[in-house]
Design a protein around this motif. Structure first.
Motif, PDB file in Angstrom:
ATOM      1  N   LYS A  41       7.629   2.848  -1.650  1.00 51.06           N
ATOM      2  CA  LYS A  41       7.194   4.096  -2.260  1.00 51.06           C
ATOM      3  C   LYS A  41       5.892   4.509  -1.598  1.00 51.06           C
ATOM      4  O   LYS A  41       5.119   3.659  -1.144  1.00 51.06           O
ATOM      5  N   MET A  42       5.660   5.787  -1.540  1.00 56.72           N
ATOM      6  CA  MET A  42       4.436   6.284  -0.926  1.00 56.72           C
ATOM      7  C   MET A  42       3.803   7.354  -1.799  1.00 56.72           C
ATOM      8  O   MET A  42       4.416   7.832  -2.747  1.00 56.72           O
ATOM      9  N   ALA A  43       2.577   7.729  -1.401  1.00 53.30           N
ATOM     10  CA  ALA A  43       1.853   8.716  -2.189  1.00 53.30           C
ATOM     11  C   ALA A  43       1.250   9.782  -1.296  1.00 53.30           C
ATOM     12  O   ALA A  43       0.976   9.548  -0.122  1.00 53.30           O
ATOM     13  N   CYS A  44       1.038  10.947  -1.864  1.00 58.43           N
ATOM     14  CA  CYS A  44       0.243  11.960  -1.192  1.00 58.43           C
ATOM     15  C   CYS A  44      -1.219  11.504  -1.273  1.00 58.43           C
ATOM     16  O   CYS A  44      -1.586  10.766  -2.182  1.00 58.43           O
TER      17      CYS A  44
ATOM     18  N   ILE B 155      -8.157   3.469   5.393  1.00 59.32           N
ATOM     19  CA  ILE B 155      -6.720   3.191   5.411  1.00 59.32           C
ATOM     20  C   ILE B 155      -6.080   4.162   6.385  1.00 59.32           C
ATOM     21  O   ILE B 155      -6.385   5.351   6.371  1.00 59.32           O
TER      22      ILE B 155
ATOM     23  N   MET C 160     -10.534   4.682  -0.704  1.00 60.90           N
ATOM     24  CA  MET C 160     -11.521   5.372   0.132  1.00 60.90           C
ATOM     25  C   MET C 160     -12.345   6.336  -0.690  1.00 60.90           C
ATOM     26  O   MET C 160     -13.556   6.442  -0.540  1.00 60.90           O
TER      27      MET C 160
ATOM     28  N   CYS D 282       0.840  -1.211   0.000  1.00 57.81           N
ATOM     29  CA  CYS D 282       0.000   0.000   0.000  1.00 57.81           C
ATOM     30  C   CYS D 282       0.873   1.258   0.000  1.00 57.81           C
ATOM     31  O   CYS D 282       1.839   1.353   0.747  1.00 57.81           O
ATOM     32  N   ILE D 283       0.535   2.236  -0.862  1.00 53.11           N
ATOM     33  CA  ILE D 283       1.293   3.490  -0.918  1.00 53.11           C
ATOM     34  C   ILE D 283       0.562   4.617  -0.185  1.00 53.11           C
ATOM     35  O   ILE D 283       1.015   5.759  -0.190  1.00 53.11           O
ATOM     36  N   GLY D 284      -0.590   4.313   0.387  1.00 56.66           N
ATOM     37  CA  GLY D 284      -1.310   5.344   1.147  1.00 56.66           C
ATOM     38  C   GLY D 284      -1.923   6.424   0.289  1.00 56.66           C
ATOM     39  O   GLY D 284      -1.995   7.576   0.691  1.00 56.66           O
ATOM     40  N   CYS D 285      -2.389   6.060  -0.903  1.00 55.79           N
ATOM     41  CA  CYS D 285      -2.921   7.076  -1.809  1.00 55.79           C
ATOM     42  C   CYS D 285      -4.378   7.411  -1.524  1.00 55.79           C
ATOM     43  O   CYS D 285      -4.882   8.440  -1.953  1.00 55.79           O
ATOM     44  N   TYR D 286      -5.052   6.519  -0.837  1.00 53.00           N
ATOM     45  CA  TYR D 286      -6.464   6.703  -0.452  1.00 53.00           C
ATOM     46  C   TYR D 286      -7.425   6.648  -1.636  1.00 53.00           C
ATOM     47  O   TYR D 286      -8.586   7.042  -1.524  1.00 53.00           O
ATOM     48  N   SER D 287      -6.957   6.172  -2.785  1.00 56.40           N
ATOM     49  CA  SER D 287      -7.856   6.067  -3.941  1.00 56.40           C
ATOM     50  C   SER D 287      -9.028   5.145  -3.645  1.00 56.40           C
ATOM     51  O   SER D 287     -10.133   5.337  -4.155  1.00 56.40           O
TER      52      SER D 287
ATOM     53  N   TYR E 259      -7.839   9.174 -13.803  1.00 59.33           N
ATOM     54  CA  TYR E 259      -7.202   8.081 -13.055  1.00 59.33           C
ATOM     55  C   TYR E 259      -6.516   7.109 -14.026  1.00 59.33           C
ATOM     56  O   TYR E 259      -5.365   6.707 -13.821  1.00 59.33           O
TER      57      TYR E 259
ATOM     58  N   PHE F 191       0.983   0.774   6.759  1.00 53.02           N
ATOM     59  CA  PHE F 191      -0.418   1.132   6.543  1.00 53.02           C
ATOM     60  C   PHE F 191      -1.298  -0.033   6.954  1.00 53.02           C
ATOM     61  O   PHE F 191      -0.954  -1.199   6.747  1.00 53.02           O
TER      62      PHE F 191
ATOM     63  N   TYR G  89     -13.341  11.571 -13.445  1.00 57.23           N
ATOM     64  CA  TYR G  89     -12.380  10.995 -12.493  1.00 57.23           C
ATOM     65  C   TYR G  89     -11.695   9.782 -13.098  1.00 57.23           C
ATOM     66  O   TYR G  89     -10.487   9.639 -13.068  1.00 57.23           O
TER      67      TYR G  89
ATOM     68  N   GLY H 204      -4.683  11.047  -2.386  1.00 59.88           N
ATOM     69  CA  GLY H 204      -5.347  11.363  -3.643  1.00 59.88           C
ATOM     70  C   GLY H 204      -4.470  11.186  -4.865  1.00 59.88           C
ATOM     71  O   GLY H 204      -4.851  11.564  -5.962  1.00 59.88           O
ATOM     72  N   CYS H 205      -3.283  10.610  -4.698  1.00 63.83           N
ATOM     73  CA  CYS H 205      -2.402  10.391  -5.846  1.00 63.83           C
ATOM     74  C   CYS H 205      -2.125   8.913  -6.030  1.00 63.83           C
ATOM     75  O   CYS H 205      -1.479   8.297  -5.196  1.00 63.83           O
TER      76      CYS H 205
ATOM     77  N   ARG I 155     -11.257  -1.721  -7.477  1.00 61.55           N
ATOM     78  CA  ARG I 155     -11.040  -1.353  -8.877  1.00 61.55           C
ATOM     79  C   ARG I 155     -10.204  -0.086  -9.015  1.00 61.55           C
ATOM     80  O   ARG I 155      -9.710   0.225 -10.082  1.00 61.55           O
ATOM     81  N   TYR I 156     -10.064   0.670  -7.944  1.00 55.38           N
ATOM     82  CA  TYR I 156      -9.266   1.893  -8.005  1.00 55.38           C
ATOM     83  C   TYR I 156      -7.958   1.806  -7.228  1.00 55.38           C
ATOM     84  O   TYR I 156      -7.275   2.800  -7.056  1.00 55.38           O
ATOM     85  N   CYS I 157      -7.599   0.631  -6.757  1.00 53.96           N
ATOM     86  CA  CYS I 157      -6.319   0.511  -6.062  1.00 53.96           C
ATOM     87  C   CYS I 157      -5.220   0.288  -7.101  1.00 53.96           C
ATOM     88  O   CYS I 157      -5.228  -0.712  -7.806  1.00 53.96           O
ATOM     89  N   PRO I 158      -4.274   1.229  -7.202  1.00 54.01           N
ATOM     90  CA  PRO I 158      -3.257   1.101  -8.262  1.00 54.01           C
ATOM     91  C   PRO I 158      -2.290  -0.058  -8.028  1.00 54.01           C
ATOM     92  O   PRO I 158      -1.565  -0.445  -8.936  1.00 54.01           O
ATOM     93  N   HIS I 159      -2.259  -0.601  -6.842  1.00 55.58           N
ATOM     94  CA  HIS I 159      -1.287  -1.664  -6.535  1.00 55.58           C
ATOM     95  C   HIS I 159      -1.924  -3.021  -6.231  1.00 55.58           C
ATOM     96  O   HIS I 159      -1.268  -3.908  -5.720  1.00 55.58           O
TER      97      HIS I 159
ATOM     98  N   VAL J 154      -2.576   6.055 -14.179  1.00 51.23           N
ATOM     99  CA  VAL J 154      -2.169   4.714 -13.750  1.00 51.23           C
ATOM    100  C   VAL J 154      -1.807   3.790 -14.911  1.00 51.23           C
ATOM    101  O   VAL J 154      -0.859   3.014 -14.814  1.00 51.23           O
TER     102      VAL J 154
ATOM    103  N   ARG K 150      -0.679  14.961   3.327  1.00 51.13           N
ATOM    104  CA  ARG K 150      -2.086  14.959   3.739  1.00 51.13           C
ATOM    105  C   ARG K 150      -2.694  16.349   3.899  1.00 51.13           C
ATOM    106  O   ARG K 150      -3.850  16.471   4.279  1.00 51.13           O
TER     107      ARG K 150
END
Ligand code: SF4
Ligand code: SF4
Ligand code: SF4
Lengths: 138, 577
Positions: free
Chosen positions: B283-286, A40, A20, A13-18, B224, A50, B220, B288-289, A122-126, B228, B95
């Protein structure tokens, strides 16, 4: 057997919140992450892992058992169906959920229930979260 | 359908511990982000007063697309820079934009000076002024750990904070945002320190129903998918911006040893590829990214005999590897991590810190600075003296270190060595030596950053074009970036957010616009910034480019001062129009 939500690969998990955002958007028609049934968060700051709070799709859901207004019905294959019109906002399901994954939404006076629709996956990039059949039926 | 947009501005007065909310319909045409922040700052800044005067405002702003569209992750800060004395503008991810959105404010103004150290706790339920006396003096990471225990909203809140450098008003102190991102450059941290403000924690639970669900979902998903499934953002997700290290090195564009060289014999060892293979751990993301460009590496350090090790997770990217790596002749990843760790904990801007150390080293070699002044002998490729200097310039035990804390330009003014103090309009240079457009872009750009107008890319893409064409490209890019920065998208996603995409994203949330209107907005913000910084003392005629830029070969060959001057004159003539 119906598929249920799983979070088996949280280390990716990269913590992108996509996820949610997807749940809030598609299921609750809201921009607010607070409306998401999947949450998350970190175990303690961004340097830690995470974690995902998800509905575990119980085969004998305690939340449905606790609901005596008929708003929560066991779903075939695990988890529940939610019928908002019947919900009185008593919060009994929040108390009853064994993994404490149900949060309560004060604006609508209803619980935020995962309906095991899979939109978040469906929106989790990983492919961290997935819809999968339960192993051994449990 | 769309209700009239009103920008909600939270106005916080630290001196009186008072807050107010202003509903600004007049700011709606500025969309958000830099548009709104520029307007507010122009209204509130006092040109007669010092950058660190309590009256000077700090403005934070996000935009209407923040978090709810992919890669719209930034918050802008505008302030009067203690480093340059003029326009200060900085962006941070993680965040913060999310938390601000959920708190229901599109802009936050912080003014005044608290009587004793405080931190602010901001939410959709109000603002609390909380005692931070016990946090004063603590490092960035310690402050973060303590605040995590004190405040609600795990995972969705944002905690921005300063380290000792900000408290001591070092002119290039930064503000750390949620551990891995920063408001870097130009010294916002010093303003926090001068205001006795250690941290701001923001959290909110505001509900926002979607009005036009089908349209929003469609736009969206389109964005997206671009982020991706296409290769548009591969560079940032894969090796990350650190991929530039090898690339620039091969082309003579990697500033090395205080730009005495533009290629580095040790580049291979500190390249993005080497970092990825040897020390990248995640690797991590902000928020919403879905791209995840934040590269976290493992720094393992032996602190005592008998296998005593500590390990830390630190984020790295091109600018860090340049400023704390090649620019200081660092030959290994461990050495770079040691310096990254120090600037992170102290709360310093990494680029300015590295470039200043480069000048210190050369000034020492040339006998301009002495061991007596410094207390150590700075040497390229040696971390220990640098770590000591960084500590001292934060502690400021004497006049010498107080001057060093004002940045490279001020230090060179005082002690000499201007020709190799690698600043442009008083801001330390970024990690490219590509040619004239890079130098001009940073010297004239609103905040003297490579991100204002991407001169480094103009140099490479318009290599064979005329000087005029390059200058025009810089201006055009800066204006369009103003528009993107109203939206507060991450500029890494600028290829995705082309005009049509921007318009459809705005339309999906009920904001109607068109290309001409957006361009007009970019133009107007360009003017506001320009006029404001002239008010604050920026002067084209005072621009002096360090000789070193013309002595070391660049990506586009050897440069000469005459051509640079010619381009500057052309820029001035366009601006006068
Ligand atoms: S909400 Fe809780 S109790 Fe109900 S099915 Fe999900 S995990 Fe089980
Ligand atoms: S499965 Fe559906 S309801 Fe459950 S968390 Fe995912 S998107 Fe939300
Ligand atoms: S979408 Fe996937 S990667 Fe992003 S936060 Fe959710 S689980 Fe993590």
């Amino acid at each position: 057997m119906a598929k249920i939500l799983q979070a088996k690969y949280m280390a990716k998990c990269i913590g992108c919140y996509s996820c949610m955002l997807a749940c809030a958007r598609t299921v609750r028609h809201s921009f607010s992450l607070q409306k998401s049934a999947i949450q998350i968060h970190t175990a303690g700051g961004l340097q830690s892992r995470f974690l995902a709070d998800i509905c575990r799709g119980c085969l004998e859901p305690a939340c449905a058992r606790a609901c005596n207004s008929g708003a929560l019905l066991p779903r075939k294959g695990g988890g529940v169906r939610f019928i908002p019109a019947k919900c009185l906002g008593c919060r009994d399901c929040v108390e009853a959920c064994v993994v404490k994954t149900i949060r309560f939404d004060d604006t609508s006076n209803k619980p935020i229930i995962c309906i095991q629709c899979g939109s978040c996956t469906r929106y989790c990039p990983h492919q961290v979260i997935t819809m999968e059949e339960r192993e051994n039926g449990y | 359908m769309a209700t009239k947009r009103i920008i909600r501005v939270l106005d916080i007065n630290l001196s009186e511990e008072k807050v107010a909310t202003h509903h600004r319909e007049d700011l709606a045409p500025f969309i958000g982000g830099i548009g709104v922040a520029s307007k507010l700052f122009a209204e509130l800044v006092d040109a007669q007063k010092d950058p660190l005067d309590p009256e000077q405002p700090i403005i934070l702003a996000n935009g209407p697309l923040s978090t709810i569209f992919p890669v719209v992750t930034k918050t802008v800060a505008v302030f009067r820079s203690p480093l340059t004395g003029e326009w200060g503008e900085s962006y941070a991810g993680m965040r913060l934009a999310l938390a601000m959105r959920m708190s229901g404010f599109q802009a936050i103004v912080i003014r005044g000076r608290a009587k004793k150290p405080v931190y602010l706790s901001i939410s959709d339920h109000g603002v609390r002024f909380k005692d931070a006396t016990a946090l004063w003096g603590l490092s960035v990471s310690e402050t973060g750990s303590i605040l995590r225990g004190l405040e609600q909203g795990r995972g969705h809140r944002s905690c921005i904070r300063i380290g000792p450098a900000g408290e001591k008003c070092v002119s290039f102190a930064n503000v750390n945002v949620d551990t891995y991102r920063h408001f870097g450059r130009l010294g916002l941290g010093a303003l926090f320190g001068a205001k006795n403000l250690k941290a701001v924690v923001i959290y909110g639970e505001k509900d926002e129903p979607i009005e036009n669900l089908a349209q929003y979902n469609r736009v969206y998903k389109d964005i997206y998918d671009k982020a991706v499934t296409t290769d548009i953002m591969d560079k940032y997700h894969g090796i990350g911006t650190a991929i530039n290290v090898n690339g620039l090195n091969n082309l003579n564009g990697l500033p090395t040893k205080n730009l005495q060289q533009s290629s580095f014999e040790q580049a291979e060892a500190i390249s993005g590829e080497a970092f990825a293979e040897q020390s990248l751990i995640r690797k991590m993301a902000c928020a919403g990214c879905p791209v995840g460009c934040i590269h976290i590496g493992l720094y393992r350090r032996e602190f005592g005999p008998g296998f005593d090790y500590e390990s830390k997770n630190l984020s790295y990217d091109h600018e860090l590897i340049f400023a704390l790596g090649s620019f200081l002749g660092m030959s290994s990843q461990e050495k770079i991590y040691a310096l990254i760790d120090a600037v992170e904990e102290l709360g310093l801007d990494a680029i300015s810190a590295g470039v200043l150390l480069g000048w210190v080293t050369e000034a020492f070699e040339k006998g301009i600075l002495t061991e007596e002044q410094l207390g150590v002998k700075p040497t390229f490729d040696q971390t220990e003296p640098y770590l000591e200097i960084l500590q001292q310039l934060v502690q400021q035990p004497n006049e010498f270190y107080r001057v060093l804390a004002l940045g490279s330009y001020a230090a060179a003014q005082r002690y000499g060595g201007h020709d190799f103090a690698m600043t442009l309009a008083k801001n330390e240079m970024a990690g490219y030596h590509t040619g004239y457009a890079n130098i001009l872009g940073q010297a004239v750009g609103a905040r003297h950053s490579h991100l204002d107008n991407a001169g480094y890319s103009v140099d490479q893409k318009l290599k064979d074009k005329s000087a005029e064409e390059k200058v025009q490209a810089l201006v055009k890019e800066e204006k369009w970036r103003n528009v993107l920065n109203c939206l507060t998208i991450c500029l890494f996603a600028r290829e995705i957010y082309q005009v049509e995409t921007v318009l459809s994203a705005l339309d999906a949330i009920g904001i109607k616009s068109n290309e001409a209107e957006l361009n007009g907005l970019g133009e107007e913000i360009f003017k506001i910034k320009h006029n404001t910084r002239l008010r604050l003392g920026y002067d084209f005629n005072q621009l002096a480019v360090p000789k070193r830029f013309f002595e070391t070969v660049s990506v586009t060959g050897n440069l000469n001062p005459a051509t640079w001057q010619e381009m500057l004159e052309y820029y001035k003539s366009i601006i006068r129009e």
